[in-house]
Design an enzyme around this catalytic site. Structure first.
Site, PDB file in Angstrom:
ATOM      1  N   ASN A   3      69.414  -8.414  -7.902  1.00 52.67           N
ATOM      2  CA  ASN A   3      68.053  -8.186  -7.399  1.00 52.67           C
ATOM      3  C   ASN A   3      67.703  -6.713  -7.589  1.00 52.67           C
ATOM      4  O   ASN A   3      68.549  -5.836  -7.359  1.00 52.67           O
ATOM      5  CB  ASN A   3      68.042  -8.539  -5.902  1.00 52.67           C
ATOM      6  CG  ASN A   3      66.673  -8.515  -5.273  1.00 52.67           C
ATOM      7  OD1 ASN A   3      65.726  -9.098  -5.806  1.00 52.67           O
ATOM      8  ND2 ASN A   3      66.555  -7.857  -4.130  1.00 52.67           N
ATOM      9  N   GLU A  11      60.519  -9.862  -3.046  1.00 55.90           N
ATOM     10  CA  GLU A  11      60.130  -8.953  -1.958  1.00 55.90           C
ATOM     11  C   GLU A  11      58.691  -8.480  -2.120  1.00 55.90           C
ATOM     12  O   GLU A  11      58.383  -7.309  -1.843  1.00 55.90           O
ATOM     13  CB  GLU A  11      61.058  -7.727  -1.927  1.00 55.90           C
ATOM     14  CG  GLU A  11      62.532  -8.053  -1.781  1.00 55.90           C
ATOM     15  CD  GLU A  11      63.433  -6.833  -1.669  1.00 55.90           C
ATOM     16  OE1 GLU A  11      62.926  -5.717  -1.447  1.00 55.90           O
ATOM     17  OE2 GLU A  11      64.668  -7.004  -1.803  1.00 55.90           O
ATOM     18  N   HIS A  33      57.673  -4.749  -5.375  1.00 59.90           N
ATOM     19  CA  HIS A  33      56.974  -3.828  -4.472  1.00 59.90           C
ATOM     20  C   HIS A  33      55.948  -3.107  -5.339  1.00 59.90           C
ATOM     21  O   HIS A  33      56.266  -2.132  -6.040  1.00 59.90           O
ATOM     22  CB  HIS A  33      57.963  -2.839  -3.842  1.00 59.90           C
ATOM     23  CG  HIS A  33      58.946  -3.500  -2.925  1.00 59.90           C
ATOM     24  ND1 HIS A  33      58.562  -4.094  -1.741  1.00 59.90           N
ATOM     25  CD2 HIS A  33      60.290  -3.681  -3.018  1.00 59.90           C
ATOM     26  CE1 HIS A  33      59.632  -4.609  -1.141  1.00 59.90           C
ATOM     27  NE2 HIS A  33      60.682  -4.379  -1.896  1.00 59.90           N
ATOM     28  N   ASP A  47      55.174  -7.033  -1.998  1.00 63.71           N
ATOM     29  CA  ASP A  47      54.086  -6.464  -1.207  1.00 63.71           C
ATOM     30  C   ASP A  47      53.300  -5.577  -2.164  1.00 63.71           C
ATOM     31  O   ASP A  47      53.822  -5.144  -3.191  1.00 63.71           O
ATOM     32  CB  ASP A  47      54.558  -5.715   0.054  1.00 63.71           C
ATOM     33  CG  ASP A  47      55.701  -4.747  -0.173  1.00 63.71           C
ATOM     34  OD1 ASP A  47      55.823  -4.176  -1.286  1.00 63.71           O
ATOM     35  OD2 ASP A  47      56.501  -4.538   0.765  1.00 63.71           O
ATOM     36  N   GLU A  73      69.912  -3.597  -6.417  1.00 63.49           N
ATOM     37  CA  GLU A  73      69.455  -2.275  -6.867  1.00 63.49           C
ATOM     38  C   GLU A  73      70.567  -1.479  -7.536  1.00 63.49           C
ATOM     39  O   GLU A  73      70.883  -0.371  -7.121  1.00 63.49           O
ATOM     40  CB  GLU A  73      68.835  -1.509  -5.691  1.00 63.49           C
ATOM     41  CG  GLU A  73      67.639  -2.269  -5.107  1.00 63.49           C
ATOM     42  CD  GLU A  73      67.042  -1.625  -3.867  1.00 63.49           C
ATOM     43  OE1 GLU A  73      67.536  -0.549  -3.447  1.00 63.49           O
ATOM     44  OE2 GLU A  73      66.097  -2.194  -3.314  1.00 63.49           O
TER      45      GLU A  73
HETATM   46  O1  G3I Z   1      68.033  -0.224  13.596  1.00 66.91           O
HETATM   47  C1  G3I Z   1      67.703   1.173  13.665  1.00 66.91           C
HETATM   48  C2  G3I Z   1      67.336   1.553  15.057  1.00 66.91           C
HETATM   49  O2  G3I Z   1      68.460   1.386  15.879  1.00 66.91           O
HETATM   50  C3  G3I Z   1      66.854   3.004  15.056  1.00 66.91           C
HETATM   51  O3  G3I Z   1      66.401   3.334  16.323  1.00 66.91           O
HETATM   52  C4  G3I Z   1      65.729   3.195  14.067  1.00 66.91           C
HETATM   53  C5  G3I Z   1      65.287   4.654  13.980  1.00 66.91           C
HETATM   54  O4  G3I Z   1      64.660   4.934  12.755  1.00 66.91           O
HETATM   55  O5  G3I Z   1      66.173   2.794  12.801  1.00 66.91           O
HETATM   56  C6  G3I Z   1      66.549   1.439  12.752  1.00 66.91           C
HETATM   57  O6  G3I Z   1      66.935   1.141  11.440  1.00 66.91           O
HETATM   58  C7  G3I Z   1      65.891   1.006  10.491  1.00 66.91           C
HETATM   59  C8  G3I Z   1      66.031  -0.353   9.855  1.00 66.91           C
HETATM   60  O7  G3I Z   1      65.095  -0.497   8.805  1.00 66.91           O
HETATM   61  C9  G3I Z   1      65.837  -1.489  10.834  1.00 66.91           C
HETATM   62  O8  G3I Z   1      64.548  -1.417  11.371  1.00 66.91           O
HETATM   63  C10 G3I Z   1      66.044   2.099   9.459  1.00 66.91           C
HETATM   64  O9  G3I Z   1      65.763   3.349  10.028  1.00 66.91           O
HETATM   65  C11 G3I Z   1      65.092   1.852   8.320  1.00 66.91           C
HETATM   66  O10 G3I Z   1      65.368   2.782   7.283  1.00 66.91           O
HETATM   67  C12 G3I Z   1      65.292   0.452   7.795  1.00 66.91           C
HETATM   68  O11 G3I Z   1      64.370   0.267   6.756  1.00 66.91           O
HETATM   69  C13 G3I Z   1      64.574  -0.883   5.961  1.00 66.91           C
HETATM   70  C14 G3I Z   1      64.905  -0.469   4.531  1.00 66.91           C
HETATM   71  O12 G3I Z   1      65.022  -1.622   3.708  1.00 66.91           O
HETATM   72  C15 G3I Z   1      66.174   0.323   4.441  1.00 66.91           C
HETATM   73  O13 G3I Z   1      66.408   0.718   3.149  1.00 66.91           O
HETATM   74  C16 G3I Z   1      63.319  -1.711   5.970  1.00 66.91           C
HETATM   75  O14 G3I Z   1      63.095  -2.243   7.277  1.00 66.91           O
HETATM   76  C17 G3I Z   1      63.416  -2.861   4.974  1.00 66.91           C
HETATM   77  O15 G3I Z   1      62.157  -3.480   4.836  1.00 66.91           O
HETATM   78  C18 G3I Z   1      63.827  -2.314   3.614  1.00 66.91           C
HETATM   79  O16 G3I Z   1      63.958  -3.402   2.733  1.00 66.91           O
HETATM   80  C19 G3I Z   1      64.324  -3.068   1.393  1.00 66.91           C
HETATM   81  C20 G3I Z   1      65.175  -4.193   0.866  1.00 66.91           C
HETATM   82  O17 G3I Z   1      66.272  -4.420   1.704  1.00 66.91           O
HETATM   83  C21 G3I Z   1      65.645  -3.885  -0.563  1.00 66.91           C
HETATM   84  N1  G3I Z   1      64.512  -3.579  -1.437  1.00 66.91           N
HETATM   85  C22 G3I Z   1      63.606  -2.565  -0.941  1.00 66.91           C
HETATM   86  C23 G3I Z   1      63.105  -2.911   0.461  1.00 66.91           C
HETATM   87  C24 G3I Z   1      62.097  -1.890   0.948  1.00 66.91           C
HETATM   88  O18 G3I Z   1      62.664  -0.624   1.073  1.00 66.91           O
END
Ligand code: G3I
Length: 493
Positions: A208, A272, A244, A274, A167
């Site tokens: 990516n 990725e 996405h 969806d 990104e």
């Molecule tokens: O691990 C912490 C946890 O300890 C805490 O309690 C909780 C509270 O909100 O957060 C947890 O972290 C989260 C993490 O995912 C793991 O679950 C973050 O808040 C959350 O923001 C994070 O989101 C991820 C996101 O990337 C971050 O930008 C999504 O799961 C993941 O699907 C998403 O994936 C991205 C790709 O890497 C790049 N392209 C876009 C795609 C979708 O956004």
């Protein structure tokens, strides 16, 4: 470095003939068994025949749920960590690395004989505060290099490809502001790629991004960068298109965009996918979503250098979408109860997945076999002459062959003013060619006449858009593409 092994990729030629034998009876396309929804051949087995991988983003904690785990084990031959290999997960404190979750992802991939895909080394998001707080360029360069060395080095030899930089663009094609861009300038991308090559000499190295799925300012910026990097000898092997998407909005230039990158000499992957919609999901949107998933998979299959498709999760109960897009969701092929959705079937059909237990090749859900859905429109004006250039369709046909077989990739474009509400393509196969199996359409052969009629999800073709279909055939020497193609009785240019 860990010492897991890379999965052996199935040999396309060896498996396709055997699999086709189980799916076809005398080359005829048969109707599905009556009654309950048939059990499909796993996506991964059908994907093997195309020499592509079908992947999913894994958060290893979800594997404790039996329904999730069963789908993960059955359907996929590539695994990517949804979050576990990111910077904040692996190096929360400078110089202290934790690979617990990342190793779980790698171990699971190995346990199901799936490829492991690396995501991601350098990204503006999910960065620990200590990285974003760096102000000295040399210090940041050291931190970036150390991070790449440690993470890519740990999985060297296991990972088939890394999203080295993720990104890096704004939607207008300018560079995204990030600590890397601010302190290291445009050159940080080449620096990261070169460092990753040293850390893992065997992984393909990818860039990516999202909203690069069609031809637009952002994807063109990526295209120009990849061209420049290759001209400068920087190791860039692949480009990932996150996809996405919003239901009904697969860009019309989707396949064309993949192809232009492939033509630059890099591999491409849908990394990725969806496809979100307003929730609760309507039946119409779920049907459109199925067509969209089918279009995405077919586009990849139509591009020789497309390595495969990764779905960003498995089920709607574990998806990033509702948390970010209020009121939207239902973006994945299984619902929150692990029931397959129409999108699942569309992907299976696009891959040519058959029915389990030697049952005949599948037909589209709820649609008759062998006939276009609805009346064809956009009929030619006057009688078809069989000459190219006077019809409302264009056909491109490419063939890639091996000893006694070949795969044909066909793109049919509606060049008229009226949407096709269904379509039937006919052509004459060169002597010695025999259809074995096809996908994204109902395929049949009678003598030398080859016919493909639309699947349920790709019958509607608006003006200016295309469908991609494909097939495997055996041959006795000639692997030439057919000379002339007709759609709905009209000769295509
Ligand atoms: O691990 C912490 C946890 O300890 C805490 O309690 C909780 C509270 O909100 O957060 C947890 O972290 C989260 C993490 O995912 C793991 O679950 C973050 O808040 C959350 O923001 C994070 O989101 C991820 C996101 O990337 C971050 O930008 C999504 O799961 C993941 O699907 C998403 O994936 C991205 C790709 O890497 C790049 N392209 C876009 C795609 C979708 O956004």
């Amino acid at each position: 470095m860990r010492t897991t092994r890379r999965r052996a990729r199935a040999a396309l030629a060896a498996t396709s003939a055997a699999a086709a034998g189980a799916l076809l009876l005398g080359g005829a396309v048969l109707a599905p068994a009556q009654g309950a929804e048939p059990v499909r051949e796993p996506w991964r087995d059908a994907a093997d025949r195309h020499d592509v991988t079908l992947g999913f983003a894994l958060s290893p904690g979800h594997l404790a749920t039996p329904g999730y785990r069963a789908i993960a084990e059955r359907e996929f031959n590539l695994v990517v960590a949804e979050n576990a290999m990111k910077w904040d997960a692996t190096e929360q404190t400078r110089g202290t690395f934790s690979f617990g979750q990342a190793d779980q992802v790698a171990d699971f991939a190995e346990s199901i004989d799936a490829d492991l895909y690396g995501h991601t080394l350098v990204w503006h998001s999910q960065l620990p505060g200590w990285v974003t707080g760096i102000t000295d360029p040399a210090d940041l360069r050291d931190a970036m290099n150390d991070h790449i060395d440690a993470v890519a080095g740990r999985y060297a030899g296991d990972v088939v490809a890394w999203d080295v930089v993720n990104e890096l663009w704004n939607d207008d094609g300018t560079r995204r502001d990030s600590v890397f861009q601010r302190l290291l300038g445009d050159g940080y991308v080449a620096e990261a790629l070169q460092r990753a090559r040293q850390a893992d000499p065997t992984a393909k190295l990818c860039l990516n991004d999202y909203n690069t799925d069609g031809i637009n300012a952002k994807s063109t910026a990526m295209y120009d960068l990849v061209a420049d990097l290759k001209a400068d000898g920087v190791p860039v092997d692949c480009v990932g298109f996150q996809s996405h998407l919003v239901v009904g909005q697969v860009p019309s230039t989707y396949r064309q965009n993949l192809q232009r990158f492939a033509d630059l000499g890099v591999d491409v992957r849908i990394t990725e996918v969806d496809i979100r919609m307003n929730v609760p999901a309507s039946a119409a949107n779920l049907a459109q979503q199925a067509r969209d998933y089918g279009t995405v998979v077919s586009a990849c299959l139509a591009v020789d250098r497309c390595d495969g498709v990764t779905v960003w999760g498995i089920d709607d109960g574990h998806s990033w979408v509702p948390g970010v897009f209020s009121g939207q969701g239902a973006a994945l092929p299984w619902d929150a109860s692990y029931q397959s959705k129409p999108a699942y079937t569309a992907v299976a059909e696009a891959l040519g997945a058959g029915l389990e237990g030697g049952e005949p090749t599948p037909t589209p859900t709820g649609e008759p076999t062998g006939e276009p859905t609805g009346e064809p429109t956009g009929e030619p004006t006057g009688e078809p002459t069989g000459e190219p250039g006077d019809a409302d369709c264009a056909a491109s046909w490419s063939v890639s062959s091996w000893n006694t077989g070949h795969t044909g990739s066909v793109t049919l474009t509606n060049t008229g003013d009226t949407a096709w509400a269904g379509w039937a393509m006919t052509t004459t196969l060169p002597a010695g060619q025999t259809l074995q199996q096809g996908w994204s359409a109902q395929w049949s052969q009678s003598g030398s006449t080859l016919t493909a009629t639309n699947a349920a999800w790709n019958g509607s073709v608006p003006p200016g858009t295309s469908v991609q279909i494909g097939y495997n055939a055996s041959h006795t020497g000639s692997t030439a593409a057919p000379a002339a193609v007709s759609v709905n009785g009209a000769a295509c240019s």
